[in-house]
Design a protein around this motif. Structure first.
Motif, PDB file in Angstrom:
ATOM      1  N   GLN A  95       0.830  -1.206   0.000  1.00  0.00           N
ATOM      2  CA  GLN A  95       0.000   0.000   0.000  1.00  0.00           C
ATOM      3  C   GLN A  95       0.861   1.251   0.000  1.00  0.00           C
ATOM      4  O   GLN A  95       0.596   2.206  -0.728  1.00  0.00           O
ATOM      5  CB  GLN A  95      -0.930  -0.034   1.219  1.00  0.00           C
ATOM      6  CG  GLN A  95      -1.942   1.059   1.268  1.00  0.00           C
ATOM      7  CD  GLN A  95      -3.031   0.918   0.223  1.00  0.00           C
ATOM      8  OE1 GLN A  95      -2.875   0.238  -0.791  1.00  0.00           O
ATOM      9  NE2 GLN A  95      -4.116   1.588   0.441  1.00  0.00           N
ATOM     10  N   PRO A 109      -8.290   0.319  -4.138  1.00  0.00           N
ATOM     11  CA  PRO A 109      -8.918  -0.979  -3.842  1.00  0.00           C
ATOM     12  C   PRO A 109      -8.164  -1.791  -2.785  1.00  0.00           C
ATOM     13  O   PRO A 109      -8.783  -2.495  -1.983  1.00  0.00           O
ATOM     14  CB  PRO A 109      -8.909  -1.713  -5.186  1.00  0.00           C
ATOM     15  CG  PRO A 109      -8.713  -0.669  -6.209  1.00  0.00           C
ATOM     16  CD  PRO A 109      -7.977   0.451  -5.551  1.00  0.00           C
ATOM     17  N   LEU A 110      -6.837  -1.687  -2.776  1.00  0.00           N
ATOM     18  CA  LEU A 110      -6.070  -2.400  -1.756  1.00  0.00           C
ATOM     19  C   LEU A 110      -6.390  -1.854  -0.368  1.00  0.00           C
ATOM     20  O   LEU A 110      -6.500  -2.612   0.597  1.00  0.00           O
ATOM     21  CB  LEU A 110      -4.569  -2.314  -2.034  1.00  0.00           C
ATOM     22  CG  LEU A 110      -3.664  -3.061  -1.058  1.00  0.00           C
ATOM     23  CD1 LEU A 110      -4.019  -4.539  -0.976  1.00  0.00           C
ATOM     24  CD2 LEU A 110      -2.204  -2.881  -1.452  1.00  0.00           C
ATOM     25  N   LEU A 113      -9.684  -3.332   0.626  1.00  0.00           N
ATOM     26  CA  LEU A 113      -9.470  -4.730   1.007  1.00  0.00           C
ATOM     27  C   LEU A 113      -8.854  -4.829   2.403  1.00  0.00           C
ATOM     28  O   LEU A 113      -9.296  -5.620   3.239  1.00  0.00           O
ATOM     29  CB  LEU A 113      -8.568  -5.427  -0.012  1.00  0.00           C
ATOM     30  CG  LEU A 113      -8.156  -6.861   0.332  1.00  0.00           C
ATOM     31  CD1 LEU A 113      -9.364  -7.793   0.294  1.00  0.00           C
ATOM     32  CD2 LEU A 113      -7.069  -7.338  -0.613  1.00  0.00           C
ATOM     33  N   GLY A 116     -11.456  -4.081   5.071  1.00  0.00           N
ATOM     34  CA  GLY A 116     -12.372  -5.206   5.241  1.00  0.00           C
ATOM     35  C   GLY A 116     -11.742  -6.370   5.990  1.00  0.00           C
ATOM     36  O   GLY A 116     -12.344  -6.942   6.896  1.00  0.00           O
ATOM     37  N   LEU A 117     -10.510  -6.712   5.630  1.00  0.00           N
ATOM     38  CA  LEU A 117      -9.816  -7.809   6.317  1.00  0.00           C
ATOM     39  C   LEU A 117      -9.535  -7.470   7.776  1.00  0.00           C
ATOM     40  O   LEU A 117      -9.632  -8.331   8.653  1.00  0.00           O
ATOM     41  CB  LEU A 117      -8.510  -8.140   5.595  1.00  0.00           C
ATOM     42  CG  LEU A 117      -8.649  -8.792   4.225  1.00  0.00           C
ATOM     43  CD1 LEU A 117      -7.282  -8.914   3.549  1.00  0.00           C
ATOM     44  CD2 LEU A 117      -9.325 -10.139   4.328  1.00  0.00           C
TER      45      LEU A 117
END
Length: 130
Positions: A95, A109-110, A113, A116-117
């Motif tokens: 990132q 988008p990373l 992600l 969310g993780l």
């Protein structure tokens, strides 16, 4: 007189608390990064805030890895948590590289992600029985 080895104990309360605090801090810093990303588009100070936030988020990911190691080795917890924390550190490294090299098509988008993780990992730790 025979001695028996003490059964392995689950993660100690202190190391479990440190682990929960570390993942909560990581999740919070990633959320703050999303906020400062919005400021980056609308404010002159947004770039500075996002840059400082990136350093704090990276430090929080390293803290989470440290907490996972301490919960595993001296605390008797699962070594699987180290894999999760190490994975977050790898994602945080990617990132940072994508942000510095100005690749928003991958950087944004990373970040989503990662958030969310991190939420999933936090929920898993929070809902787990002590």
């Amino acid at each position: 007189m025979a001695t028996t080895a003490a059964p392995s104990t689950p993660t100690t309360p202190r190391s479990a608390t440190f682990l929960r605090v570390a993942i909560a801090l990581q999740t919070l810093t990633i959320l703050c990064q999303a906020s400062t990303a919005g400021l980056l588009l609308t404010s002159a100070t947004g770039e500075t805030l996002h840059s400082v936030g990136a350093r704090v988020m990276y430090a929080a990911s390293m803290l989470y890895l440290l907490a996972a190691v301490l919960a595993w080795r001296p605390g008797g917890g699962s070594a699987r948590r180290i894999g999760h924390a190490g994975g977050f550190l790898v994602l945080a490294s990617a990132q940072v590289v994508l942000g510095v090299t100005h690749h928003p098509a991958l950087h944004v988008p990373l970040g989503v992600l990662m958030f969310g993780l991190s939420i999933l990992d936090l929920a898993h730790l929070a809902l787990r029985r002590p």
